[in-house]
Design an enzyme around this catalytic site. Structure first.
Site, PDB file in Angstrom:
ATOM      1  N   HIS A  26      -9.462 -52.901  50.342  1.00 14.43           N
ATOM      2  CA  HIS A  26      -8.156 -53.823  50.358  1.00 14.43           C
ATOM      3  C   HIS A  26      -6.922 -54.269  51.635  1.00 14.43           C
ATOM      4  O   HIS A  26      -7.297 -52.920  52.137  1.00 14.43           O
ATOM      5  CB  HIS A  26      -7.441 -52.535  49.695  1.00 14.43           C
ATOM      6  CG  HIS A  26      -6.322 -53.372  48.628  1.00 14.43           C
ATOM      7  ND1 HIS A  26      -4.854 -53.147  48.970  1.00 14.43           N
ATOM      8  CD2 HIS A  26      -6.698 -53.782  47.619  1.00 14.43           C
ATOM      9  CE1 HIS A  26      -3.862 -53.649  48.071  1.00 14.43           C
ATOM     10  NE2 HIS A  26      -4.813 -53.505  46.934  1.00 14.43           N
ATOM     11  N   ARG A  85     -19.457 -64.139  49.271  1.00 17.68           N
ATOM     12  CA  ARG A  85     -18.900 -64.855  48.987  1.00 17.68           C
ATOM     13  C   ARG A  85     -17.950 -65.685  49.085  1.00 17.68           C
ATOM     14  O   ARG A  85     -17.355 -65.872  50.372  1.00 17.68           O
ATOM     15  CB  ARG A  85     -17.098 -63.495  48.184  1.00 17.68           C
ATOM     16  CG  ARG A  85     -16.556 -64.418  46.506  1.00 17.68           C
ATOM     17  CD  ARG A  85     -15.567 -64.416  46.180  1.00 17.68           C
ATOM     18  NE  ARG A  85     -14.419 -63.156  47.431  1.00 17.68           N
ATOM     19  CZ  ARG A  85     -12.463 -63.136  46.546  1.00 17.68           C
ATOM     20  NH1 ARG A  85     -12.304 -63.561  45.777  1.00 17.68           N
ATOM     21  NH2 ARG A  85     -12.525 -62.699  47.330  1.00 17.68           N
ATOM     22  N   GLU A 106     -11.327 -68.107  37.786  1.00 19.74           N
ATOM     23  CA  GLU A 106     -10.172 -67.134  37.930  1.00 19.74           C
ATOM     24  C   GLU A 106      -8.968 -68.003  37.631  1.00 19.74           C
ATOM     25  O   GLU A 106      -8.314 -66.996  36.659  1.00 19.74           O
ATOM     26  CB  GLU A 106      -9.607 -67.608  39.931  1.00 19.74           C
ATOM     27  CG  GLU A 106     -11.228 -66.340  40.662  1.00 19.74           C
ATOM     28  CD  GLU A 106     -10.718 -66.897  42.054  1.00 19.74           C
ATOM     29  OE1 GLU A 106     -10.133 -66.036  42.887  1.00 19.74           O
ATOM     30  OE2 GLU A 106     -11.449 -67.594  42.970  1.00 19.74           O
ATOM     31  N   ASP A 134      -6.177 -63.423  39.961  1.00 18.44           N
ATOM     32  CA  ASP A 134      -5.660 -65.069  40.401  1.00 18.44           C
ATOM     33  C   ASP A 134      -5.479 -65.640  39.030  1.00 18.44           C
ATOM     34  O   ASP A 134      -4.070 -66.273  38.865  1.00 18.44           O
ATOM     35  CB  ASP A 134      -6.455 -65.936  40.776  1.00 18.44           C
ATOM     36  CG  ASP A 134      -6.431 -66.289  42.727  1.00 18.44           C
ATOM     37  OD1 ASP A 134      -5.667 -66.476  43.478  1.00 18.44           O
ATOM     38  OD2 ASP A 134      -6.810 -65.475  42.618  1.00 18.44           O
ATOM     39  N   ARG A 164     -11.672 -56.656  38.829  1.00 18.32           N
ATOM     40  CA  ARG A 164     -10.512 -55.627  38.721  1.00 18.32           C
ATOM     41  C   ARG A 164     -10.119 -55.526  39.555  1.00 18.32           C
ATOM     42  O   ARG A 164     -11.255 -55.189  41.031  1.00 18.32           O
ATOM     43  CB  ARG A 164     -10.983 -55.148  37.807  1.00 18.32           C
ATOM     44  CG  ARG A 164     -11.352 -55.096  36.571  1.00 18.32           C
ATOM     45  CD  ARG A 164     -11.401 -54.197  35.398  1.00 18.32           C
ATOM     46  NE  ARG A 164     -11.677 -54.464  33.707  1.00 18.32           N
ATOM     47  CZ  ARG A 164     -10.507 -54.643  32.664  1.00 18.32           C
ATOM     48  NH1 ARG A 164      -9.385 -54.931  33.642  1.00 18.32           N
ATOM     49  NH2 ARG A 164     -11.087 -55.045  31.677  1.00 18.32           N
ATOM     50  N   ARG A 224      -2.330 -64.820  48.630  1.00 17.11           N
ATOM     51  CA  ARG A 224      -3.124 -64.502  47.850  1.00 17.11           C
ATOM     52  C   ARG A 224      -2.541 -63.280  47.042  1.00 17.11           C
ATOM     53  O   ARG A 224      -1.581 -62.613  47.047  1.00 17.11           O
ATOM     54  CB  ARG A 224      -4.274 -63.847  48.732  1.00 17.11           C
ATOM     55  CG  ARG A 224      -4.876 -64.207  49.311  1.00 17.11           C
ATOM     56  CD  ARG A 224      -6.113 -62.977  50.152  1.00 17.11           C
ATOM     57  NE  ARG A 224      -6.970 -63.607  51.129  1.00 17.11           N
ATOM     58  CZ  ARG A 224      -7.779 -64.281  50.808  1.00 17.11           C
ATOM     59  NH1 ARG A 224      -8.239 -64.826  49.271  1.00 17.11           N
ATOM     60  NH2 ARG A 224      -8.948 -65.415  51.095  1.00 17.11           N
TER      61      ARG A 224
END
Length: 896
Positions: A146, A409, A523, A560, A598, A730
């Site tokens: 995070h 990713r 997204e 997003d 999530r 973001r």
């Protein structure tokens, strides 16, 4: 610091008395620590600020100006310990609350899974269907870092120690000497935390984030997995007459730490390889410790002929120990190899060939352990086989020899740019400039071609820019690494079939022998709408159908989509996309696994996991699912073994329920209603966020967004691209900044307009019916209502008063008016007088925390004002600001 007065309430139940005692004790020990280190003056200041905050929380008109004036007059050297005291208390309160939840769980029957399974039987699910579904259940929890986490690993370990000490104090008939010893140990732990610098002095790397994650795996999940497997086994046996097969692995774990390179230049191929090494090293050491204990257990002389034939056993008097000695020797060599590799050059992306005497594949370690298991059964030692050996086999299936499978990713545009560099080099034009039809023609032709498109030496200097070269180096690193190190290749911002085929072609051209499964991440709202058509087009391609072997994973992004369209429109868009994907997959005979991206907050898809899973469209779970667990909530949900067990228990029960007893599809009337609500909410959300010319600047001024980018918190930048626009920001810092100021705008903006229009149409009766009878709608509104229990528009107004220019003040006032209108309408639909009226325990927890969060909010506003007025974000002001951010996040329990 006296906490008992704040936590004591007349309505508190007897069950909460131990929690109040723990919070009181921890608060008193913190107060003693502060007095001992800084003298009575600081302690008196803390108590004065706390008392004023308590009055301010009760809406005393005089208290807030007094508190604001008090903080404004303090020098930075006093603001810093003040911020530390309130932040530490909130973290200690979190520990006490987690421990109390475990205390209550232990007092209950402990058979929650048994109740869940029996309810399914009572509801008409036959034993064979239940056993078949439970045995095939596949839930993968993907742990992610995070960017706004601030807690250091050393502090996380100390907080876990406090939790263990609180648990030890719960023992019955505890001797006075033992109780006094535990009291001293708690005081010592708090003193150690107070004396520790809680601030990271350098930005964490992806490797640092991976190391932090491994603390949770080693100290919590490692113990929780076999325990919950035993409970699941027992519950299944009682409900169906058959236990959980040893080969079943309903729970697995993955990670994005070190693999997520979307917008993070710090995640390089070499970094990914180092994280893979770190995971494999930790796995080898942990399995070594487990099997060393097992070797001591298995002292039996009798064994099966199959085990006796093993070369390591021969005529040994203790055959199991002889076999496990050879296993340990090989694990020791494995750990030594990975340790040497990890200590070597950090910039190397391709590993040298491994020696022959180490474990590379999970099956290699499982084979001798399973041989021991089968031998014990053959010799009548079933009870022994079901002990530590079964636990190790369960761990091996859940974690493997790579511990956490790493997803890779990357953003779709980066793959297009890399293919553009290749096609330009070959004189074919620029792939990145082609339309979808031309891209698809090129990709399908090359995927069916037997010749390589590029040489293994491409690119040389000048053949491609750095970004394109990095993409190709990543795929070559994947090709060289142990394939068990990886899970999926996730394509962020996916929208077209070519986005998926581009990754397949890059894997082919970079010689990935066992290609990673490719997972499109849809997204934004437009991408979600187009997801079913995108997958249908892929399924019509013969090469692709053969590649996926009738199973496809699709990821849907909650963050997003909500930032793009608002919470209500995003929730309905996600629901529709899932429902339509279920239909498309059924039409083509392809098994679907949905990967839910999530976050911890409601605006990022957060909320109670059980409610979220049970409210999914019918058919969308289907016995398998993947879910991201954000770093901000990993500690709360998995930080202690008991909490981890409870979280895993919830996932297992809810997934079974959603698979075998899914909710009915919504009525046509409800669909029409939610479609109108979504459209109305979208109009207001985008009207404010995207079409108001003053919104972006107000957001910058009214929140700590600017300062977040300068603080050394996460390894990933706050923006995907340079600039100040909302679109390039973001989702995590977007939500985090609003959470800090307590306005929580992303979690409700647009909802008020939607509900207000429905009320004007006379449709409130229908909305109340939808809330009562449709799990999806209830879960959505309940989550938003929970946000309002933590929000405080008066605090937001205080930030505006200190930080926002006069020309932007009307916008802040308008948003707070919309907040109040939304709350009133939400309560009218739910029938509640206050948010969380039906959750008194949660409500009480939120109220208590508010007394300690409000001073941090006012401190943060003061510190932001000083920093923006010319004070550098370093030294005491910068440190106090970061600590206040941490404290508010701890008090809110989720942040971004």
């Amino acid at each position: 610091m006296s906490a008992a007065r704040a936590i004591r309430q007349p309505a508190a139940s007897r069950a909460d008395a131990p929690l109040r005692r723990d919070v009181h004790l921890l608060g008193e020990l913190l107060g003693e620590t502060v007095r001992a280190r800084h003298g009575p003056e600081l302690f008196a200041l803390i108590e004065e600020v706390r008392a004023l905050a308590k009055l301010a929380r009760s809406d005393s008109d005089a208290a807030t100006p007094k508190l604001t004036a008090k903080l404004s007059a303090l020098p930075a050297r006093e603001l810093l310990p003040l911020a530390r005291a309130f932040t530490l208390f909130l973290n200690l309160a979190n520990i006490a609350e987690q421990h109390h939840q475990l205390r209550l769980l232990r007092r209950e029957s402990g058979g929650e899974l048994g109740v869940e399974l029996q309810a399914l039987r009572d509801g008409g699910v036959d034993a064979d269907a239940l056993h078949r579904c439970a045995s095939a259940l596949s839930i993968e929890l993907v742990l992610t870092a995070h960017p706004t986490e601030v807690m250091r690993r050393s502090l996380a370990s100390k907080f876990q120690r406090i939790a263990r000490l609180l648990a030890a104090r719960d023992e019955r008939a505890l001797p006075d000497a033992r109780r006094a010893h535990l009291h001293r140990e708690l005081h010592r732990a708090i003193a150690e935390i107070w004396a520790t610098d809680e601030i990271r002095r350098r930005r964490p790397t992806p490797v640092d984030e991976a190391k932090t994650c491994l603390v949770t795996v080693e100290h919590s999940l490692w113990e929780a997995v076999p325990r919950i497997a035993r409970e699941f086994d027992d519950a299944l046996l009682r409900a169906t007459g058959r236990g959980l097969p040893l080969e079943s692995a309903p729970l697995r774990f993955g990670s994005w730490m070190g693999g997520d390179r979307d917008g993070n230049p710090n995640t390089t191929p070499a970094v990914t390889r180092r994280v893979c090494l770190l995971n494999k090293l930790k796995a080898a050491r942990m399995f070594f410790a487990d099997i060393d204990e097992l070797r001591r257990d298995l002292s039996m002389r009798e064994c099966s002929p199959a085990l006796r034939r093993e070369s390591a056993v021969g005529d040994a008097a203790e055959p199991y120990r002889a076999l496990l000695e050879s296993v340990l020797a090989k694990l020791r060599a494995t750990a030594a190899y990975y340790a040497a590799q990890f200590a070597a050059d950090e910039t190397t992306a391709i590993a040298p060939p491994p020696p022959p005497d180490i474990y590379l594949r999970t099956a290699q370690l499982r084979a001798p352990l399973r041989l021991c298991y089968d031998s014990l059964l053959e010799c009548g030692d079933e009870l022994i086989a079901g002990g530590r050996l079964t636990d190790i086999l369960r761990r091996l299936d859940a974690f493997g020899l790579t511990l956490l499978k790493l997803d890779i990713r990357q953003e779709a545009g980066r793959h297009a740019a890399a293919l553009g560099a290749i096609t330009q080099y070959l004189g074919l034009g620029n792939y990145a400039d082609w339309d979808e039809a031309r891209r698809m023609e090129f990709l399908t032709a090359e995927l069916n071609s037997k010749r390589p498109l590029i040489a293994s030496t491409f690119p040389r200097a000048g053949d491609a820019d750095d970004d394109a070269a990095e993409v190709l180096q990543t795929f070559r690193m994947i090709a060289a690494e142990n394939p068990e190190s990886f899970g999926a290749y996730v394509i962020s911002m996916a929208s077209q079939p070519s986005d998926v085929l581009a990754v397949e072609l890059l894997q082919k051209e970079c010689r990935v022998a066992l290609p990673l499964r490719v997972v499109p991440l849809f997204e934004r709202v437009d991408a979600l709408r187009g997801a079913p058509a995108c997958m249908r087009r892929l399924f019509e391609i013969d090469w692709y159908r053969a590649r996926i072997a009738d199973h496809q994973e699709v990821m849907i992004g909650y963050s997003d989509s909500a930032k793009d369209a608002g919470i209500l429109s995003a929730a309905w868009g996600l629901y529709q996309a899932q429902a339509e994907l279920v239909e498309v997959f059924a039409e083509h005979g392809v098994e679907l696994t949905l990967f839910h991206g999530r976050g911890g907050t409601v605006a990022r898809g957060g909320g109670p996991a059980s409610q979220a899973i049970r409210s999914q469209p019918p058919g969308s779970v289907g016995g398998s699912m993947r879910v991201t667990e954000q770093g901000e909530v990993v500690q709360a949900k998995y930080g202690l073994p008991g909490m981890a067990e409870d979280t895993l228990r919830v996932y297992l029960g809810a997934a079974l329920d959603a698979t075998l007893a899914p909710p009915p599809a919504p009525r046509d009337e409800w669909r029409a209603q939610i479609a109108q609500l979504s459209a109305d909410a979208l109009e207001e959300f985008q009207g404010v966020v995207q079409r108001r010319g003053d919104f972006a600047e107000y957001f910058q001024q009214a929140t700590p967004l600017r300062e977040l980018g300068d603080l050394k918190i996460g390894s990933r930048p706050a923006r995907r691209r340079r600039g100040n626009d909302i679109q390039g920001l973001r989702a995590i810092p977007w939500i985090f900044a609003w959470t800090q100021t307590r306005l929580m705008l992303p979690a409700w903006l647009g909802v008020g307009a939607a509900l207000g229009n429905a009320r004007a149409r006379g449709d409130l009766r229908v909305l109340k019916q939808m809330r009562e009878q449709w799990p999806f709608f209830r879960a959505t509104l309940d989550s938003i209502e929970m946000v309002f229990s933590k929000a405080n528009p008066n605090v937001s107004a205080l930030y505006d008063a200190r930080l926002v220019g006069e020309e932007f003040a009307p916008l802040g006032a308008l948003l707070r008016e919309k907040y109040r209108e939304t709350l009133a309408l939400l309560l009218e639909v739910s029938g509640h007088r206050i948010p969380l009226e039906n959750e008194p325990v949660v409500r009480r927890s939120v109220d208590v925390r508010s007394t300690y969060v409000i001073p941090l909010n006012l401190l943060q506003a003061e510190l932001l004002s000083r920093a923006r007025g010319g004070g550098a974000q370093s030294g005491e002001v910068g440190d106090a600001l970061l600590i206040a951010i941490n404290g508010i996040a701890a008090g809110m329990r989720n942040s971004g």
